[in-house]
Write a protein that holds these residues in place. Structure first.
Motif: not given
Ligand code: SF4
Ligand code: SF4
Length: 288
Positions: A1-18
């Motif tokens: 299993x591969x685990x990934x952490x995204x670092x973004x800012x509110x409004x940059x769409x990190x949730x959508x990317x994931x």
């Protein structure tokens, strides 16, 4: 299993990317999760989002990812305010949106993991017209990690963005082509840190900084760290009307001795409202 952490800012769409990454993985017959970690964030505040992708077995873990195999950073400014490599496995990979080259970044970030860099902000501006890099960074991720095929990302992006999808697909593909990847630097890793979100400070520890405990203590909360763009004033066009001062939601526009205006960059979050409201177009937003 591969685990990934995204670092973004509110409004940059990190949730959508994931979410798009999880959909792409599922379309390839894999198991996948995508979930954010939200605090009381507003637009511009640092946010974390997580993925898990498993090629052939269901995923039972439901907790945040503390020791990722892959870390993706959507905003170059986050490198200087948070430890994005915290918990990253020694054989992991760090995928960065940055205008800097691999060589420059390596001199700033030493560690045993592999690095991949792409100027996603520039690509997003060119292909989508706005510096929102979430779909662009999916292309970089596919190139650097091969966690999903590039073509598997197209359908989820088309479905999510409708009429605006074409630019996002093109940005994703361009980032795939332009991502620069490198081997481990072979440098002794930094002393590991406990990931910030995992250990909450007590209220006594917060006292000097982040809460209103005495008059003026909120001034110590440096919201300027959230900025990815900043306003620049053109004195040839400015007629000193003060509209920018009135509309700044942070109250951080100040008048100079000469009567012009400028932002206190310690607090300016780069929302761009001053530039939109200035009716003589004397303010331009420029990339940090
Ligand atoms: S709104 Fe524009 S013209 Fe008015 S003071 Fe601000 S920069 Fe100058
Ligand atoms: S971009 Fe302009 S309106 Fe927004 S916080 Fe900065 S100075 Fe204020």
């Amino acid at each position: 299993m591969i685990e990934i952490r995204w670092h973004g800012r509110g409004g940059q769409g990190a949730v959508t990317s994931a979410e798009l990454l999880a959909l792409a993985a599922i379309s390839e017959g894999k198991f996948a999760q995508a979930f954010p970690s939200f605090g009381p964030e507003r637009r511009g505040a640092p946010v974390l989002v997580f993925n898990r992708v498993s090629p052939n077995s269901p995923i039972r873990a439901r907790v945040s990812v503390a020791h990722p195999d892959i870390v993706i950073v959507l905003d170059p400014g986050l490198l200087y305010i948070t430890d994005v490599t915290s918990g990253l496995k020694e054989d992991g990979i760090l995928v960065l949106n940055t205008p800097k080259s691999l060589v420059e970044i390596r001199s700033e970030l030493s560690g045993p993991w592999r690095l991949a860099v792409v100027n996603a902000t520039s690509i997003a501006r060119e292909m989508i017209g706005v510096p929102i890099v979430n779909t662009t960074m999916l292309g970089a991720l596919a190139r650097a990690t091969r966690i999903v095929e590039l073509d598997s990302l197209t359908e989820p992006i088309l479905e999510r963005f409708g009429a605006r999808a074409r630019g996002n697909v093109d940005a994703c593909r361009k980032a795939y082509e332009e991502t620069e990847t490198g081997e481990p630097a072979g440098i002794v890793p930094k002393r590991p840190k406990i990931f910030e979100g995992e250990e909450l400070p007590t209220w006594q520890e917060l006292l000097p900084g982040c809460v209103l405990t005495k008059p003026g203590s909120a001034r110590q909360y440096r919201t300027g760290d959230w900025r990815s763009e900043r306003p620049v004033w053109d004195h040839q066009r400015c007629i000193k009307c003060g509209i920018c001062y009135l509309f700044c939601p942070e109250g951080c526009v100040k008048q100079t001795k000469e009567g012009y205006f400028e932002a206190d960059l310690y607090y300016c979050k780069g929302c761009g409202i001053c530039a939109r409201e200035c009716w003589t177009e004397a303010i331009k937003m420029v990339e940090e």
